[in-house]
Write a protein that holds these residues in place. Structure first.
Motif, PDB file in Angstrom:
ATOM      1  N   LEU A 164     -36.141 -72.084  62.346  1.00  0.00           N
ATOM      2  CA  LEU A 164     -37.002 -73.216  62.717  1.00  0.00           C
ATOM      3  C   LEU A 164     -38.296 -72.688  63.346  1.00  0.00           C
ATOM      4  O   LEU A 164     -38.269 -72.022  64.382  1.00  0.00           O
ATOM      5  CB  LEU A 164     -36.272 -74.154  63.692  1.00  0.00           C
ATOM      6  N   GLU A 165     -39.385 -72.989  62.680  1.00  0.00           N
ATOM      7  CA  GLU A 165     -40.715 -72.503  63.087  1.00  0.00           C
ATOM      8  C   GLU A 165     -41.719 -73.609  62.803  1.00  0.00           C
ATOM      9  O   GLU A 165     -41.730 -74.144  61.676  1.00  0.00           O
ATOM     10  CB  GLU A 165     -41.146 -71.318  62.212  1.00  0.00           C
ATOM     11  N   PRO A 166     -42.582 -73.938  63.756  1.00  0.00           N
ATOM     12  CA  PRO A 166     -43.576 -74.990  63.486  1.00  0.00           C
ATOM     13  C   PRO A 166     -44.409 -74.713  62.235  1.00  0.00           C
ATOM     14  O   PRO A 166     -44.792 -75.644  61.530  1.00  0.00           O
ATOM     15  CB  PRO A 166     -44.445 -74.983  64.742  1.00  0.00           C
ATOM     16  N   ALA A 167     -44.672 -73.443  61.943  1.00  0.00           N
ATOM     17  CA  ALA A 167     -45.518 -73.118  60.780  1.00  0.00           C
ATOM     18  C   ALA A 167     -44.715 -72.992  59.479  1.00  0.00           C
ATOM     19  O   ALA A 167     -45.292 -72.650  58.441  1.00  0.00           O
ATOM     20  CB  ALA A 167     -46.265 -71.817  61.043  1.00  0.00           C
ATOM     21  N   VAL A 186     -32.901 -70.941  66.158  1.00  0.00           N
ATOM     22  CA  VAL A 186     -33.839 -71.684  67.002  1.00  0.00           C
ATOM     23  C   VAL A 186     -34.274 -70.788  68.169  1.00  0.00           C
ATOM     24  O   VAL A 186     -33.427 -70.100  68.773  1.00  0.00           O
ATOM     25  CB  VAL A 186     -33.156 -72.957  67.569  1.00  0.00           C
ATOM     26  N   GLY A 187     -35.557 -70.812  68.494  1.00  0.00           N
ATOM     27  CA  GLY A 187     -36.052 -70.033  69.624  1.00  0.00           C
ATOM     28  C   GLY A 187     -35.921 -70.815  70.930  1.00  0.00           C
ATOM     29  O   GLY A 187     -35.575 -71.999  70.933  1.00  0.00           O
ATOM     30  N   ASP A 188     -36.194 -70.138  72.042  1.00  0.00           N
ATOM     31  CA  ASP A 188     -36.146 -70.827  73.339  1.00  0.00           C
ATOM     32  C   ASP A 188     -37.567 -71.245  73.733  1.00  0.00           C
ATOM     33  O   ASP A 188     -38.445 -71.358  72.876  1.00  0.00           O
ATOM     34  CB  ASP A 188     -35.473 -69.947  74.398  1.00  0.00           C
ATOM     35  N   HIS A 189     -37.794 -71.437  75.023  1.00  0.00           N
ATOM     36  CA  HIS A 189     -39.120 -71.892  75.471  1.00  0.00           C
ATOM     37  C   HIS A 189     -40.215 -70.892  75.126  1.00  0.00           C
ATOM     38  O   HIS A 189     -41.395 -71.238  75.109  1.00  0.00           O
ATOM     39  CB  HIS A 189     -39.092 -72.160  76.979  1.00  0.00           C
ATOM     40  N   LEU A 190     -39.819 -69.628  74.856  1.00  0.00           N
ATOM     41  CA  LEU A 190     -40.795 -68.588  74.519  1.00  0.00           C
ATOM     42  C   LEU A 190     -40.899 -68.369  73.015  1.00  0.00           C
ATOM     43  O   LEU A 190     -41.659 -67.514  72.562  1.00  0.00           O
ATOM     44  CB  LEU A 190     -40.387 -67.259  75.187  1.00  0.00           C
ATOM     45  N   GLY A 191     -40.110 -69.085  72.251  1.00  0.00           N
ATOM     46  CA  GLY A 191     -40.074 -68.842  70.814  1.00  0.00           C
ATOM     47  C   GLY A 191     -39.103 -67.706  70.501  1.00  0.00           C
ATOM     48  O   GLY A 191     -38.074 -67.567  71.161  1.00  0.00           O
ATOM     49  N   ILE A 233     -38.609 -73.013  58.350  1.00  0.00           N
ATOM     50  CA  ILE A 233     -38.618 -74.459  58.124  1.00  0.00           C
ATOM     51  C   ILE A 233     -39.335 -75.121  59.299  1.00  0.00           C
ATOM     52  O   ILE A 233     -39.003 -74.848  60.460  1.00  0.00           O
ATOM     53  CB  ILE A 233     -37.152 -75.005  58.086  1.00  0.00           C
ATOM     54  N   GLY A 234     -40.267 -75.986  59.009  1.00  0.00           N
ATOM     55  CA  GLY A 234     -40.946 -76.744  60.058  1.00  0.00           C
ATOM     56  C   GLY A 234     -40.455 -78.187  60.039  1.00  0.00           C
ATOM     57  O   GLY A 234     -40.199 -78.746  58.969  1.00  0.00           O
ATOM     58  N   ILE A 235     -40.328 -78.769  61.237  1.00  0.00           N
ATOM     59  CA  ILE A 235     -39.851 -80.152  61.252  1.00  0.00           C
ATOM     60  C   ILE A 235     -40.957 -81.109  61.691  1.00  0.00           C
ATOM     61  O   ILE A 235     -40.701 -82.277  61.953  1.00  0.00           O
ATOM     62  CB  ILE A 235     -38.552 -80.326  62.097  1.00  0.00           C
ATOM     63  N   SER A 294     -45.474 -78.278  68.037  1.00  0.00           N
ATOM     64  CA  SER A 294     -44.418 -77.441  68.608  1.00  0.00           C
ATOM     65  C   SER A 294     -43.727 -78.285  69.680  1.00  0.00           C
ATOM     66  O   SER A 294     -44.355 -78.691  70.650  1.00  0.00           O
ATOM     67  CB  SER A 294     -45.030 -76.176  69.219  1.00  0.00           C
ATOM     68  N   ILE A 295     -42.450 -78.578  69.454  1.00  0.00           N
ATOM     69  CA  ILE A 295     -41.737 -79.478  70.364  1.00  0.00           C
ATOM     70  C   ILE A 295     -40.646 -78.707  71.105  1.00  0.00           C
ATOM     71  O   ILE A 295     -40.456 -77.512  70.871  1.00  0.00           O
ATOM     72  CB  ILE A 295     -41.143 -80.678  69.584  1.00  0.00           C
ATOM     73  N   HIS A 296     -39.936 -79.383  71.980  1.00  0.00           N
ATOM     74  CA  HIS A 296     -38.869 -78.707  72.717  1.00  0.00           C
ATOM     75  C   HIS A 296     -37.758 -78.315  71.753  1.00  0.00           C
ATOM     76  O   HIS A 296     -37.473 -79.036  70.777  1.00  0.00           O
ATOM     77  CB  HIS A 296     -38.321 -79.612  73.808  1.00  0.00           C
ATOM     78  N   ALA A 297     -37.141 -77.180  72.075  1.00  0.00           N
ATOM     79  CA  ALA A 297     -36.125 -76.632  71.168  1.00  0.00           C
ATOM     80  C   ALA A 297     -35.019 -77.654  70.881  1.00  0.00           C
ATOM     81  O   ALA A 297     -34.582 -77.807  69.735  1.00  0.00           O
ATOM     82  CB  ALA A 297     -35.538 -75.362  71.780  1.00  0.00           C
ATOM     83  N   ASP A 336     -35.170 -80.845  70.819  1.00  0.00           N
ATOM     84  CA  ASP A 336     -35.661 -81.893  69.920  1.00  0.00           C
ATOM     85  C   ASP A 336     -35.698 -81.375  68.478  1.00  0.00           C
ATOM     86  O   ASP A 336     -35.382 -82.096  67.533  1.00  0.00           O
ATOM     87  CB  ASP A 336     -37.053 -82.366  70.354  1.00  0.00           C
ATOM     88  N   ALA A 337     -36.075 -80.094  68.337  1.00  0.00           N
ATOM     89  CA  ALA A 337     -36.091 -79.488  66.998  1.00  0.00           C
ATOM     90  C   ALA A 337     -34.675 -79.471  66.427  1.00  0.00           C
ATOM     91  O   ALA A 337     -34.461 -79.749  65.237  1.00  0.00           O
ATOM     92  CB  ALA A 337     -36.671 -78.073  67.075  1.00  0.00           C
ATOM     93  N   VAL A 338     -33.703 -79.172  67.268  1.00  0.00           N
ATOM     94  CA  VAL A 338     -32.299 -79.158  66.821  1.00  0.00           C
ATOM     95  C   VAL A 338     -31.876 -80.555  66.367  1.00  0.00           C
ATOM     96  O   VAL A 338     -31.287 -80.726  65.290  1.00  0.00           O
ATOM     97  CB  VAL A 338     -31.372 -78.661  67.966  1.00  0.00           C
TER      98      VAL A 338
HETATM   99  C1  SAM Z   1     -40.649 -74.771  72.620  1.00  0.00           C
HETATM  100  S1  SAM Z   1     -40.573 -74.059  71.047  1.00  0.00           S
HETATM  101  C2  SAM Z   1     -41.251 -72.457  71.279  1.00  0.00           C
HETATM  102  C3  SAM Z   1     -42.618 -72.475  71.727  1.00  0.00           C
HETATM  103  C4  SAM Z   1     -43.191 -71.094  71.906  1.00  0.00           C
HETATM  104  N1  SAM Z   1     -44.262 -71.223  72.829  1.00  0.00           N
HETATM  105  C5  SAM Z   1     -43.674 -70.489  70.593  1.00  0.00           C
HETATM  106  O1  SAM Z   1     -44.873 -70.374  70.421  1.00  0.00           O
HETATM  107  O2  SAM Z   1     -42.876 -70.129  69.726  1.00  0.00           O
HETATM  108  C6  SAM Z   1     -38.880 -73.663  70.918  1.00  0.00           C
HETATM  109  C7  SAM Z   1     -38.322 -73.530  69.533  1.00  0.00           C
HETATM  110  O3  SAM Z   1     -38.170 -74.829  68.959  1.00  0.00           O
HETATM  111  C8  SAM Z   1     -38.339 -74.756  67.556  1.00  0.00           C
HETATM  112  N2  SAM Z   1     -39.448 -75.650  67.195  1.00  0.00           N
HETATM  113  C9  SAM Z   1     -40.300 -76.281  68.016  1.00  0.00           C
HETATM  114  N3  SAM Z   1     -41.161 -77.042  67.330  1.00  0.00           N
HETATM  115  C10 SAM Z   1     -40.848 -76.906  66.033  1.00  0.00           C
HETATM  116  C11 SAM Z   1     -41.375 -77.420  64.820  1.00  0.00           C
HETATM  117  N4  SAM Z   1     -42.400 -78.266  64.804  1.00  0.00           N
HETATM  118  N5  SAM Z   1     -40.789 -77.047  63.658  1.00  0.00           N
HETATM  119  C12 SAM Z   1     -39.745 -76.212  63.646  1.00  0.00           C
HETATM  120  N6  SAM Z   1     -39.190 -75.673  64.766  1.00  0.00           N
HETATM  121  C13 SAM Z   1     -39.735 -76.003  65.934  1.00  0.00           C
HETATM  122  C14 SAM Z   1     -38.605 -73.295  67.205  1.00  0.00           C
HETATM  123  O4  SAM Z   1     -37.409 -72.662  66.841  1.00  0.00           O
HETATM  124  C15 SAM Z   1     -39.133 -72.756  68.520  1.00  0.00           C
HETATM  125  O5  SAM Z   1     -38.945 -71.362  68.626  1.00  0.00           O
END
Ligand code: SAM
Length: 205
Positions: A129-132, A150-155, A172-174, A178-181, A183-185
């Motif tokens: 899970l990656e925003p991009a 899934v990554g944590d608050h630091l990715g 995969i982006g959802i 970039s939302i809280h982990a 929520d992505a789950v």
């Molecule tokens: C709070 S985000 C990580 C933010 C961190 N600052 C970064 O740049 O990666 C936590 C995790 O939620 C997932 N996530 C958050 N937004 C997402 C999105 N739009 N699409 C897919 N996964 C997302 C990713 O796995 C991410 O590593």
């Protein structure tokens, strides 16, 4: 089985965090606990088709991995404090075995990190899970054996990211934000629900 692997770069692998300040003393293990709730708990029940791995890479006893199996899970409560207390108990009694040792109520612990989890997962379709990443709404997901990392608050840390790339995990982006982990789950799991039920409806037609 649907599976989620949450990687906590600093999440405490030892039980010495405070229940009064889980986020501040547990290396943000609170993020992983909320992901656990989002992946496994639904209104008045447990998803029996889901398994969650928490990878704890923080503190002197790291790495440790905890596996929670929805088929056998019992007494899981949705509030963060109860889940934190449960993790404390699990980490207190954990041994040093390198492979998963099955404990009570579907919870197992292993003395290892991401590689130990990958060995345990076996055959799967891996997604990271990656925003991009590619928009999940344009991807025909494997709804039977998907694994979402899934990554944590630091990715993701560079090492985990490279390891996930090496197993061919599809980004995969959802959504564009970039939302809280957790929520992505929840959204990823909802997308699997929707795609699975749309496929079943097509088969019945
Ligand atoms: C709070 S985000 C990580 C933010 C961190 N600052 C970064 O740049 O990666 C936590 C995790 O939620 C997932 N996530 C958050 N937004 C997402 C999105 N739009 N699409 C897919 N996964 C997302 C990713 O796995 C991410 O590593």
């Amino acid at each position: 089985m649907r599976r989620f692997v949450i990687i906590g770069q600093r999440a405490s692998a030892s039980p010495d965090f405070s229940l009064e300040d889980v986020a501040g003393t547990g290396g943000r293990i609170d993020v992983l606990l909320r992901c656990l709730r989002a992946a496994l708990l639904v209104s008045h029940g447990v998803r029996r088709d889901t398994l969650v791995y928490l990878v704890l890479l923080g503190g002197v006893r790291a790495p440790k991995a905890i596996r929670i199996d929805g088929r056998d899970a019992e007494y899981l409560r949705p509030d963060e404090r109860s889940l934190a207390l449960l993790m404390k108990k699990v980490l207190t009694t954990a041994g040093d075995e390198p492979a998963f040792v099955v404990g009570r109520h579907g919870i197992s612990v292993a003395n290892g990190g991401l590689d130990t989890v990958l060995e345990d997962l076996g055959a799967m379709t891996p997604y990271v899970l990656e925003p991009a990443g590619n928009d999940v709404r344009g991807v025909a997901l494997d709804t039977r054996d998907p694994v979402f990392f899934v990554g944590d608050h630091l990715g993701f840390d560079a090492r985990s990211r490279a390891r996930l790339q090496s197993i061919g995990a599809a980004p995969i982006g959802i959504g564009p934000m970039s939302i809280h982990a957790e929520d992505a789950v929840a959204i990823a799991s909802n997308e699997v629900d929707r795609q699975a039920s749309a496929r079943e409806a097509n088969i019945r037609r």
